[in-house]
Write an enzyme that holds these catalytic residues in place. Structure first.
Site, short mmCIF file in Angstrom:
data_model
loop_
_atom_site.label_atom_id
_atom_site.label_comp_id
_atom_site.label_asym_id
_atom_site.label_seq_id
_atom_site.Cartn_x
_atom_site.Cartn_y
_atom_site.Cartn_z
CG HIS A 90 -1.99 -1.03 1.19
ND1 HIS A 90 -2.99 -1.12 2.13
CD2 HIS A 90 -2.20 -2.04 0.30
CE1 HIS A 90 -3.79 -2.13 1.82
NE2 HIS A 90 -3.34 -2.71 0.71
CD GLU A 97 -1.69 4.03 3.42
OE1 GLU A 97 -1.43 3.38 2.37
OE2 GLU A 97 -2.82 4.06 3.92
CB CYS A 155 -6.35 -0.62 5.29
SG CYS A 155 -4.65 -1.25 5.17
CB CYS A 206 -1.76 1.47 6.32
SG CYS A 206 -1.31 0.72 4.73
ZN LIG Z 1 -3.29 0.07 3.77
#
Ligand SMILES: [Zn+2]
Length: 158
Positions: free
Chosen positions: A62, A64, A92, A95
């Site tokens: 992701h 991040e 999410c 993260c």
């Molecule tokens: Zn994430």
């Protein structure tokens, strides 16, 4: 009524969110869900990333996580204290977990994610009392631009 704090925003927040939006567009160009992230200490960019799990065959890639990994390498430190993470979409659960482990000081996100957002939407992980790190967070910065990018992407996918 907003489900997350929109505390007073420093002027640089919108500038950095625009940078994150540019990174999100790189994800879109690669056919990935358009999310971008930039990690900042002071006025210096120390990490950046865009969503790329499909292309990198990596479920953890992701935006991040990509940004935190780059910053960790650059700083030669797994703790990224005194930093602000800008991300175009509310993070999410994975993260938020990484953000807490990294000791990020402040999180600024663009669009809230009602379905999967783990800061202030689906769950309030950043405020969980079993985590011994206090994360400051703000949402809704350039929210319309951030969500418009996602809406356009998913409309084209259909
Ligand atoms: Zn994430």
């Amino acid at each position: 009524m907003t489900p997350f704090p929109r505390v007073p925003i420093v002027p640089a927040d919108e500038d950095w969110m625009r940078t994150a939006l540019e990174l999100a567009q790189r994800a879109e160009e690669a056919g990935e869900v358009p999310v971008g992230a930039v990690l900042v200490r002071g006025d210096e960019r120390i990490g950046q990333g865009w969503n790329r799990p499909i292309g990198s065959h990596d479920p953890t890639a992701h935006a991040e996580i990509v940004a935190l990994r780059e910053a960790g390498r650059r700083m030669a430190n797994y703790r990224l204290v005194e930093t602000t993470l800008y991300v175009t979409l509310e993070p999410c659960i994975m993260c938020v977990g990484a953000i807490m482990h990294a000791r990020i000081k402040r999180l600024v996100f663009g669009a809230p994610d009602a379905r999967c957002g783990a800061v202030a939407s689906a769950v309030h992980l950043a405020d969980a009392d079993f985590l011994n790190h206090a994360l400051q967070y703000t949402g809704g910065v350039l929210e319309e631009s951030c969500s418009a990018l996602l809406r356009r992407f998913f409309r084209q996918k259909r």
